[in-house]
Scaffold this motif. Structure first.
Motif: not given
Length: 185
Positions: A1-5, A88-95, A168-172
């Motif tokens: 897991m990196n800082i972008e995910t 399950g999971f929720n994954e947010f990948d900015k990369q 808040a963490e997710l919105a940021q």
């Protein structure tokens, strides 16, 4: 897991409360069924059951019915635990620029629920707080087209601190607006 995910695990039906209710309703249903059958047979199937004062029709018959219902409900809960329904999971990948929501459902053609959206399609993160008899604390992903996808687990509401921190963490992280919808009774 990196800082972008970011990945958030969602607990499904494998909760302590479901294990408790599956066991309690199973044992209760078995007790009712054995008592009803003992009143029909006029013989105590278990030494702790004293059915001599229970007439089969209507009391014993109703006890058998409730026993079957308890066993069926217990069996249903056991299967949802076995199949990990809702997990399950929720994954947010900015990369890669995607939001992925994955859940396990009931067996069949649609057992795997795997939804992906572009991060650009996300309008906001909405938090719904409702207290009272049936409290609801849910984080929603607001997507273009007026769709709102729940991101939090069902059944056991998160604490206010947990939900505020995660939203808040997710919105940021996504650099999207955070909307609050609350009603306290």
């Amino acid at each position: 897991m990196n800082i972008e995910t970011r990945r958030y695990i969602v607990m499904g039906s494998r909760r302590v409360s479901n294990y408790w209710w599956a066991t309690a309703t199973g044992l209760g249903g078995l007790g009712f069924l054995m008592t009803g059958l003992s009143s029909y047979l006029q013989f105590d199937l278990l030494p702790i059951i004293h059915s001599e004062n229970i007439v089969f029709f209507p009391q014993g018959l109703v006890m058998c019915f409730y026993g079957f219902l308890g066993l069926i409900f217990s069996f249903y809960l056991g299967l949802t635990i076995l199949w990990s329904v809702g997990e399950g999971f929720n994954e947010f990948d900015k990369q890669q620029g995607i939001v992925r929501i994955f859940r396990w459902g009931f067996p069949g053609n649609n057992r795997r629920i795997d939804i992906s959206y572009a991060i650009d399609d996300v309008k906001a993160i909405r938090v719904e707080l409702k207290d009272g008899l049936n409290p609801r604390r849910t984080i929603y992903l607001c997507v273009k087209g007026q769709r709102e996808i729940p991101l939090t687990r069902v059944g056991q509401p998160m604490t206010l601190e947990e939900i505020e921190t995660q939203a808040a963490e997710l919105a940021q992280f996504l650099q999207k607006d955070l909307l609050l919808n609350s009603s306290y009774v």
